[in-house]
Write an enzyme that holds these catalytic residues in place. Sequence first.
Site, PDB file in Angstrom:
ATOM      1  N   THR A  70      29.756  15.481  82.388  1.00 27.19           N
ATOM      2  CA  THR A  70      31.054  15.097  82.808  1.00 27.19           C
ATOM      3  C   THR A  70      31.796  16.106  83.358  1.00 27.19           C
ATOM      4  O   THR A  70      31.745  17.237  83.342  1.00 27.19           O
ATOM      5  CB  THR A  70      31.681  14.862  81.480  1.00 27.19           C
ATOM      6  OG1 THR A  70      30.988  13.817  80.823  1.00 27.19           O
ATOM      7  CG2 THR A  70      33.314  14.260  81.803  1.00 27.19           C
ATOM      8  N   ARG A  94      26.538   1.354  77.327  1.00 32.28           N
ATOM      9  CA  ARG A  94      27.063   2.396  76.405  1.00 32.28           C
ATOM     10  C   ARG A  94      28.109   3.041  77.036  1.00 32.28           C
ATOM     11  O   ARG A  94      28.278   3.027  78.268  1.00 32.28           O
ATOM     12  CB  ARG A  94      25.803   3.512  76.493  1.00 32.28           C
ATOM     13  CG  ARG A  94      26.048   4.777  75.490  1.00 32.28           C
ATOM     14  CD  ARG A  94      26.664   5.761  76.385  1.00 32.28           C
ATOM     15  NE  ARG A  94      27.360   7.125  75.530  1.00 32.28           N
ATOM     16  CZ  ARG A  94      27.494   8.313  76.129  1.00 32.28           C
ATOM     17  NH1 ARG A  94      27.908   8.513  77.248  1.00 32.28           N
ATOM     18  NH2 ARG A  94      27.746   9.210  75.126  1.00 32.28           N
ATOM     19  N   ILE A  95      29.092   3.184  76.055  1.00 26.51           N
ATOM     20  CA  ILE A  95      30.476   3.830  76.488  1.00 26.51           C
ATOM     21  C   ILE A  95      30.439   5.139  75.813  1.00 26.51           C
ATOM     22  O   ILE A  95      30.527   5.189  74.561  1.00 26.51           O
ATOM     23  CB  ILE A  95      31.462   2.992  76.440  1.00 26.51           C
ATOM     24  CG1 ILE A  95      31.647   1.712  77.147  1.00 26.51           C
ATOM     25  CG2 ILE A  95      32.933   3.534  76.345  1.00 26.51           C
ATOM     26  CD1 ILE A  95      32.525   0.617  76.859  1.00 26.51           C
ATOM     27  N   GLY A  96      30.763   6.295  76.331  1.00 23.00           N
ATOM     28  CA  GLY A  96      31.201   7.482  76.051  1.00 23.00           C
ATOM     29  C   GLY A  96      32.432   7.894  75.684  1.00 23.00           C
ATOM     30  O   GLY A  96      33.195   7.049  75.577  1.00 23.00           O
ATOM     31  N   ASP A  97      32.827   9.276  75.526  1.00 21.74           N
ATOM     32  CA  ASP A  97      33.929   9.668  75.080  1.00 21.74           C
ATOM     33  C   ASP A  97      34.883   9.639  76.435  1.00 21.74           C
ATOM     34  O   ASP A  97      36.032   9.653  76.087  1.00 21.74           O
ATOM     35  CB  ASP A  97      34.058  11.061  74.650  1.00 21.74           C
ATOM     36  CG  ASP A  97      33.342  12.056  75.457  1.00 21.74           C
ATOM     37  OD1 ASP A  97      34.429  12.917  76.075  1.00 21.74           O
ATOM     38  OD2 ASP A  97      32.320  11.876  76.042  1.00 21.74           O
ATOM     39  N   GLU A 141      28.765  16.192  73.904  1.00 22.30           N
ATOM     40  CA  GLU A 141      28.135  15.132  73.219  1.00 22.30           C
ATOM     41  C   GLU A 141      28.961  14.097  72.981  1.00 22.30           C
ATOM     42  O   GLU A 141      29.922  14.221  72.071  1.00 22.30           O
ATOM     43  CB  GLU A 141      27.370  15.606  71.933  1.00 22.30           C
ATOM     44  CG  GLU A 141      26.145  16.332  72.319  1.00 22.30           C
ATOM     45  CD  GLU A 141      25.273  16.772  71.115  1.00 22.30           C
ATOM     46  OE1 GLU A 141      25.748  16.242  69.891  1.00 22.30           O
ATOM     47  OE2 GLU A 141      24.424  17.862  71.151  1.00 22.30           O
TER      48      GLU A 141
END
Length: 326
Positions: free
Chosen positions: A196, A224-227, A248
Amino acid sequence: MGGWAIAVHGGAGVDPNLPHERQEEAKQLLTRCLNLGISALRSSLSAIDVVELVVRELESDPLFNSGRGSALTGKGTVEMEASIMDGSGRRCGAVSGLTMVKNPVSLARLVMDKSPHSYLAFSGAEEFGRQQGLEMVDNSYFITEDNVEMLKLAKEANTIMYDYRIPTVGLDTCSAVVESPLQMNGLPISVYAPETVGCVVVDSEGRCAAATSTGGLMNKMTGRIGDSPLIGAGTYACDLCGVSCTGEGEAIIRGTLSRDVAAVMEYKGLGLQEAVDYVIQERLDEGKAGLIAVSRNGEVAYGFNCVGMFRGCATENGFMEVGIWE
């Protein structure tokens, strides 16, 4: 007021054997982005405008994992996400599942400024981007040969994420599991990819802002969706500070990492660097991550619990640093 400050990152968790020329390329890009932000701040651009400007620059360069050069899904496509937050009034905008928007951070900004919502995803987000006149490109624009090769390696290793922290020894014990689920870790050092990107800024008026953008994890499941687009997880800004995280995503989400920096400043009375150190040590459990932060007093701070983070920071009093390792 302590004047303006800015920090940028290009991902946490760096292969210790990363070739020297790649390290130099990364430092040059971070330096270019810092200088862009510095000149914007000197021209009295607001914090929110500066974080958008800098993250757009990072998205446009294929070196890191956002915009062009994003990690690929298991289907070989790109699904990008981003968020932006203005500490003045805690306004925010976030987007996920983008396949055609050239600069995801700018769509996040439009969600904040021009829609009644805080978060738009997938086809609805892209439709809104078109209505707002944002530049659209074919999905192939985002795909690089490097990432096509990495996806191939990830599929061969049945892994989601390139990660040198956990040894590959013993992974064969997982084969007994029915339909062997994807490993979160397990590829050798040489194929680790940067993560990122993000930027945090406090301007000379003491206004804080943060923005984060990513392609997510290599070989991730579609959808999928991350932070990164989750306010309070990957991105947060308030009147005290601005924070952008990397690493992560699942661990950052569980630890509400960016919001916790602000919370311990607010409720425990910690200073910025103390707050950053506290959340990195206490809120990640087994996860690995890093973050950058600024405070309304013109301070800048960062922290990570993995081997390195691509980062750079500068303050109005002339301090400037670009680094990768401890």
